[in-house]
Design a protein around this motif. Structure first.
Motif, PDB file in Angstrom:
ATOM      1  N   ARG A 210       4.959  31.308 -17.326  1.00  0.00           N
ATOM      2  CA  ARG A 210       4.330  32.401 -16.581  1.00  0.00           C
ATOM      3  C   ARG A 210       4.318  33.698 -17.387  1.00  0.00           C
ATOM      4  NH1 ARG A 210       4.717  32.226 -10.729  1.00  0.00           N
ATOM      5  NH2 ARG A 210       6.805  31.363 -10.950  1.00  0.00           N
ATOM      6  N   SER A 235       4.869  25.282 -18.766  1.00  0.00           N
ATOM      7  CA  SER A 235       5.736  25.116 -17.593  1.00  0.00           C
ATOM      8  C   SER A 235       4.840  24.800 -16.397  1.00  0.00           C
ATOM      9  CB  SER A 235       6.511  26.405 -17.312  1.00  0.00           C
ATOM     10  OG  SER A 235       5.614  27.382 -16.804  1.00  0.00           O
ATOM     11  N   SER A 237       4.638  26.471 -13.701  1.00  0.00           N
ATOM     12  CA  SER A 237       3.998  27.690 -13.198  1.00  0.00           C
ATOM     13  C   SER A 237       2.670  27.923 -13.894  1.00  0.00           C
ATOM     14  CB  SER A 237       4.896  28.910 -13.439  1.00  0.00           C
ATOM     15  OG  SER A 237       6.087  28.748 -12.755  1.00  0.00           O
ATOM     16  N   GLN A 249       1.986  19.688 -18.843  1.00  0.00           N
ATOM     17  CA  GLN A 249       3.214  20.129 -18.162  1.00  0.00           C
ATOM     18  C   GLN A 249       4.451  19.379 -18.642  1.00  0.00           C
ATOM     19  OE1 GLN A 249       3.089  20.533 -13.833  1.00  0.00           O
ATOM     20  NE2 GLN A 249       5.231  19.891 -13.754  1.00  0.00           N
ATOM     21  N   VAL A 250       5.460  20.173 -18.978  1.00  0.00           N
ATOM     22  CA  VAL A 250       6.745  19.617 -19.409  1.00  0.00           C
ATOM     23  C   VAL A 250       7.735  19.798 -18.260  1.00  0.00           C
ATOM     24  CG1 VAL A 250       8.669  19.931 -21.025  1.00  0.00           C
ATOM     25  CG2 VAL A 250       6.306  20.150 -21.833  1.00  0.00           C
ATOM     26  N   THR A 253       8.551  16.971 -13.158  1.00  0.00           N
ATOM     27  CA  THR A 253       7.330  16.401 -12.586  1.00  0.00           C
ATOM     28  C   THR A 253       6.188  16.422 -13.611  1.00  0.00           C
ATOM     29  OG1 THR A 253       7.073  18.551 -11.531  1.00  0.00           O
ATOM     30  CG2 THR A 253       7.775  16.741 -10.133  1.00  0.00           C
ATOM     31  N   GLY A 266       8.110  32.700 -22.947  1.00  0.00           N
ATOM     32  CA  GLY A 266       7.872  33.209 -21.589  1.00  0.00           C
ATOM     33  C   GLY A 266       8.166  32.160 -20.533  1.00  0.00           C
ATOM     34  N   ILE A 267       9.197  31.376 -20.781  1.00  0.00           N
ATOM     35  CA  ILE A 267       9.636  30.338 -19.825  1.00  0.00           C
ATOM     36  C   ILE A 267      11.068  30.668 -19.434  1.00  0.00           C
ATOM     37  CG2 ILE A 267      10.254  27.873 -19.617  1.00  0.00           C
ATOM     38  CD1 ILE A 267       7.878  27.230 -21.416  1.00  0.00           C
ATOM     39  N   GLY A 269      13.367  28.779 -17.864  1.00  0.00           N
ATOM     40  CA  GLY A 269      14.351  27.712 -18.073  1.00  0.00           C
ATOM     41  C   GLY A 269      14.915  27.183 -16.768  1.00  0.00           C
ATOM     42  N   HIS A 273      12.396  22.440 -15.497  1.00  0.00           N
ATOM     43  CA  HIS A 273      11.774  22.509 -16.828  1.00  0.00           C
ATOM     44  C   HIS A 273      12.735  21.916 -17.868  1.00  0.00           C
ATOM     45  CE1 HIS A 273       8.743  23.816 -19.665  1.00  0.00           C
ATOM     46  NE2 HIS A 273       9.738  24.156 -20.466  1.00  0.00           N
ATOM     47  N   ASN A 287      12.123  35.061 -24.933  1.00  0.00           N
ATOM     48  CA  ASN A 287      12.063  35.556 -23.553  1.00  0.00           C
ATOM     49  C   ASN A 287      12.681  36.944 -23.541  1.00  0.00           C
ATOM     50  OD1 ASN A 287      12.668  36.069 -20.744  1.00  0.00           O
ATOM     51  ND2 ASN A 287      12.282  33.879 -20.396  1.00  0.00           N
ATOM     52  N   ALA A 304      13.029  39.261 -26.713  1.00  0.00           N
ATOM     53  CA  ALA A 304      11.978  40.213 -27.100  1.00  0.00           C
ATOM     54  C   ALA A 304      10.685  39.827 -26.409  1.00  0.00           C
ATOM     55  CB  ALA A 304      11.784  40.151 -28.621  1.00  0.00           C
ATOM     56  N   ASP A 305       9.693  40.705 -26.581  1.00  0.00           N
ATOM     57  CA  ASP A 305       8.369  40.452 -26.008  1.00  0.00           C
ATOM     58  C   ASP A 305       7.659  39.394 -26.852  1.00  0.00           C
ATOM     59  OD1 ASP A 305       5.642  40.585 -25.278  1.00  0.00           O
ATOM     60  OD2 ASP A 305       5.983  42.613 -24.482  1.00  0.00           O
ATOM     61  N   LEU A 306       7.257  38.329 -26.207  1.00  0.00           N
ATOM     62  CA  LEU A 306       6.628  37.231 -26.964  1.00  0.00           C
ATOM     63  C   LEU A 306       5.331  37.672 -27.632  1.00  0.00           C
ATOM     64  CD1 LEU A 306       3.969  35.546 -25.474  1.00  0.00           C
ATOM     65  CD2 LEU A 306       5.730  35.304 -23.753  1.00  0.00           C
ATOM     66  N   PHE A 307       4.659  38.684 -27.042  1.00  0.00           N
ATOM     67  CA  PHE A 307       3.393  39.129 -27.633  1.00  0.00           C
ATOM     68  C   PHE A 307       3.615  39.885 -28.956  1.00  0.00           C
ATOM     69  CE2 PHE A 307       2.536  38.519 -23.115  1.00  0.00           C
ATOM     70  CZ  PHE A 307       1.526  37.585 -23.217  1.00  0.00           C
TER      71      PHE A 307
HETATM   72  C1  LIG Z   1      10.377  19.541  -7.100  1.00  0.00           C
HETATM   73  C2  LIG Z   1      10.071  20.506  -8.217  1.00  0.00           C
HETATM   74  C3  LIG Z   1       9.607  20.019  -9.425  1.00  0.00           C
HETATM   75  C4  LIG Z   1       9.325  20.903 -10.462  1.00  0.00           C
HETATM   76  N1  LIG Z   1       8.885  20.406 -11.657  1.00  0.00           N
HETATM   77  C5  LIG Z   1       8.699  21.253 -12.699  1.00  0.00           C
HETATM   78  C6  LIG Z   1       8.301  20.771 -13.971  1.00  0.00           C
HETATM   79  O1  LIG Z   1       8.060  19.582 -14.172  1.00  0.00           O
HETATM   80  N2  LIG Z   1       8.174  21.661 -14.978  1.00  0.00           N
HETATM   81  C7  LIG Z   1       8.394  23.007 -14.824  1.00  0.00           C
HETATM   82  O2  LIG Z   1       8.255  23.767 -15.780  1.00  0.00           O
HETATM   83  N3  LIG Z   1       8.760  23.474 -13.614  1.00  0.00           N
HETATM   84  C8  LIG Z   1       8.896  22.650 -12.553  1.00  0.00           C
HETATM   85  N4  LIG Z   1       9.223  23.160 -11.346  1.00  0.00           N
HETATM   86  C9  LIG Z   1       9.169  24.623 -11.153  1.00  0.00           C
HETATM   87  C10 LIG Z   1      10.408  25.352 -11.631  1.00  0.00           C
HETATM   88  O3  LIG Z   1      11.362  25.396 -10.592  1.00  0.00           O
HETATM   89  C11 LIG Z   1      10.056  26.802 -12.042  1.00  0.00           C
HETATM   90  O4  LIG Z   1       9.444  27.450 -10.936  1.00  0.00           O
HETATM   91  C12 LIG Z   1       9.116  26.908 -13.232  1.00  0.00           C
HETATM   92  O5  LIG Z   1       9.580  26.098 -14.285  1.00  0.00           O
HETATM   93  C13 LIG Z   1       9.064  28.352 -13.693  1.00  0.00           C
HETATM   94  O6  LIG Z   1       8.093  28.476 -14.691  1.00  0.00           O
HETATM   95  P1  LIG Z   1       8.186  29.633 -15.773  1.00  0.00           P
HETATM   96  O7  LIG Z   1       9.493  29.555 -16.475  1.00  0.00           O
HETATM   97  O8  LIG Z   1       6.938  29.583 -16.562  1.00  0.00           O
HETATM   98  O9  LIG Z   1       8.062  30.937 -14.850  1.00  0.00           O
HETATM   99  P2  LIG Z   1       9.144  32.017 -14.459  1.00  0.00           P
HETATM  100  O10 LIG Z   1      10.350  31.392 -13.876  1.00  0.00           O
HETATM  101  O11 LIG Z   1       8.423  33.042 -13.652  1.00  0.00           O
HETATM  102  O12 LIG Z   1       9.592  32.655 -15.854  1.00  0.00           O
HETATM  103  C14 LIG Z   1       8.761  33.449 -16.641  1.00  0.00           C
HETATM  104  C15 LIG Z   1       9.631  34.001 -17.758  1.00  0.00           C
HETATM  105  O13 LIG Z   1       8.825  34.711 -18.679  1.00  0.00           O
HETATM  106  C16 LIG Z   1       9.565  35.800 -19.178  1.00  0.00           C
HETATM  107  N5  LIG Z   1       8.612  36.790 -19.663  1.00  0.00           N
HETATM  108  C17 LIG Z   1       7.682  37.474 -18.957  1.00  0.00           C
HETATM  109  N6  LIG Z   1       6.948  38.255 -19.774  1.00  0.00           N
HETATM  110  C18 LIG Z   1       7.426  38.042 -21.040  1.00  0.00           C
HETATM  111  C19 LIG Z   1       7.069  38.554 -22.325  1.00  0.00           C
HETATM  112  N7  LIG Z   1       6.064  39.422 -22.473  1.00  0.00           N
HETATM  113  N8  LIG Z   1       7.776  38.131 -23.385  1.00  0.00           N
HETATM  114  C20 LIG Z   1       8.812  37.237 -23.263  1.00  0.00           C
HETATM  115  N9  LIG Z   1       9.181  36.730 -22.061  1.00  0.00           N
HETATM  116  C21 LIG Z   1       8.486  37.115 -20.966  1.00  0.00           C
HETATM  117  C22 LIG Z   1      10.365  36.297 -17.982  1.00  0.00           C
HETATM  118  O14 LIG Z   1      11.521  36.988 -18.424  1.00  0.00           O
HETATM  119  C23 LIG Z   1      10.693  34.980 -17.265  1.00  0.00           C
HETATM  120  O15 LIG Z   1      11.976  34.501 -17.649  1.00  0.00           O
HETATM  121  C24 LIG Z   1       9.489  22.293 -10.282  1.00  0.00           C
HETATM  122  C25 LIG Z   1       9.971  22.771  -9.053  1.00  0.00           C
HETATM  123  C26 LIG Z   1      10.256  21.892  -8.036  1.00  0.00           C
HETATM  124  C27 LIG Z   1      10.782  22.430  -6.728  1.00  0.00           C
END
Ligand SMILES: Cc1cc2nc3c(=O)[nH]c(=O)nc-3n(C[C@H](O)[C@H](O)[C@H](O)COP(=O)(O)OP(=O)(O)OC[C@H]3O[C@@H](n4cnc5c(N)ncnc54)[C@H](O)[C@@H]3O)c2cc1C
Length: 321
Positions: A210, A235, A237, A249-250, A253, A266-267, A269, A273, A287, A304-307
């Motif tokens: 995200r 991810s 999201s 998607q990694v 699921t 920007g994941i 963790g 995931h 991140n 740091a900022d990934l961008f």
């Molecule tokens: C039953 C179930 C199954 C699921 N299966 C999966 C699955 O298979 N895979 C999966 O990934 N998720 C899965 N999820 C979802 C999981 O719980 C998380 O919601 C999802 O992984 C979050 O995605 P994300 O890390 O991209 O987003 P977020 O949690 O919103 O994290 C975004 C990160 O980006 C960082 N960030 C923002 N801007 C910047 C920037 N400019 N530079 C650096 N860092 C930045 C933030 O600090 C934040 O840590 C599942 C959930 C459920 C309930």
């Protein structure tokens, strides 16, 4: 001792890496069991290729030529392998926990009325039987599994088991397992873009979440991936937002990957995931939040900022050649 079988996986006339991994792992346990490795190849026009499996420890190939086997379908494969196994009684049937292998394992085990240990990350012999190690609870715990009935159906997580060369050509024996009229008709095979690295086979994965903010920003990950000959993952999201296709998607699921290097951009963790990439050999987290859980799993953390970081990393990798 009954043979240790592998089921070969192929695409576009070539065996896939999971086949060589399964053959190499099967050879290790077969040697301990005093058994031979036998590969089951279901295909069309593949007979001449079969001998090459000997290089990875396969002593004999059971090759079945049939239009129904040109492309994988669960019905045809499960029926054919089950029929051969009932006739020849192997001690074990081992294959990759790829998308194909995941689809096949349960159906095959049900047809044979045996258990299956799937997505295993370790394989050994204990008391003359296979001991398979597999992650449970989204990778928080590893369980050792012993299967009571033969054949012991085991699938191996891709990229975990080394490909080892052992031996020369394998003997090829043609077999003709009966297959029913297919219930599934293959309409079209949609190929991935030319040059795109398959996520589960990639040695390096650059993944975005995200924090990428919008779909266009994935271009910077694609550039880095291009330089590193890596695959791009995402991810959930990012996938749910429609920024990336579901195949990218990694996670729990999505796809389970074990590259040599996983670069998470920007994941956060989340546990779901981590379930998909936690067994990567080296994890790099980019991140900006120092408290993001991905940092505690990472071998190298960049807070740091990934961008700022990703384009610079791409330039440095280009310079390094
Ligand atoms: C039953 C179930 C199954 C699921 N299966 C999966 C699955 O298979 N895979 C999966 O990934 N998720 C899965 N999820 C979802 C999981 O719980 C998380 O919601 C999802 O992984 C979050 O995605 P994300 O890390 O991209 O987003 P977020 O949690 O919103 O994290 C975004 C990160 O980006 C960082 N960030 C923002 N801007 C910047 C920037 N400019 N530079 C650096 N860092 C930045 C933030 O600090 C934040 O840590 C599942 C959930 C459920 C309930």
């Amino acid at each position: 001792m009954a043979g240790v079988w592998i089921i070969a996986e192929h695409r576009d006339g070539d065996f896939r890496k999971v086949t060589f991994e399964a053959a190499s792992a099967a050879k290790t346990v077969a040697d301990e069991l005093g058994a031979e490795v036998v590969a089951v190849v279901l295909g069309k026009g593949l007979k001449d290729k079969c001998g090459e499996l000997g290089k990875y420890g396969v002593a004999k190939v059971l090759y079945a030529e049939n239009d129904a086997f040109e492309y994988y379908t669960a019905d045809a494969y499960a029926e054919a392998v089950a029929a051969l196994a009932k006739e020849q009684a192997p001690a074990a049937i081992i294959f990759g926990a790829s998308m194909q292998g995941k689809d096949l394992a349960g159906r095959l085990a049900a047809k044979l009325d045996v258990g299956a240990a799937v997505d295993c990350t370790g394989l050994a012999v204990e008391g003359g039987r296979l001991k398979a190690t597999r992650p449970i609870y989204a990778g928080k715990v590893y369980a050792d599994v012993l299967l009571k009935a033969d054949p012991q159906v085991v699938t191996l997580r891709p990229n975990v088991f080394d490909v080892k060369e052992a031996g020369g050509d394998a003997a090829v024996e043609e077999v003709s397992p009966a297959v029913s009229e297919p219930r599934v008709k293959l309409e079209e095979v949609v190929k991935e873009a030319e040059g795109k690295v398959e996520l589960t086979e990639a040695t390096i994965i650059v993944s975005g979440g995200r924090g990428m903010k919008e779909p266009d920003n994935f271009k910077i990950l694609e550039e880095l991936a291009g330089v590193l000959k890596a695959a791009v993952g995402a991810s959930r999201s990012a996938v749910d937002a429609g920024w990336r296709p579901h195949g990218d998607q990694v996670g729990q699921t999505g796809k389970v990957v074990t590259p040599n290097c996983y670069i998470a951009c920007g994941i956060s963790g989340a546990i779901q995931h981590l379930a998909g990439m936690g067994s990567s050999k080296v994890i790099v987290a980019i991140n900006k939040d120092p408290d993001a859980p991905i940092h505690s799993k990472a071998d190298f953390s960049v807070v740091a900022d990934l961008f700022d970081i990703v384009p610079n990393l791409t330039e440095e990798c280009k310079k390094a050649g």
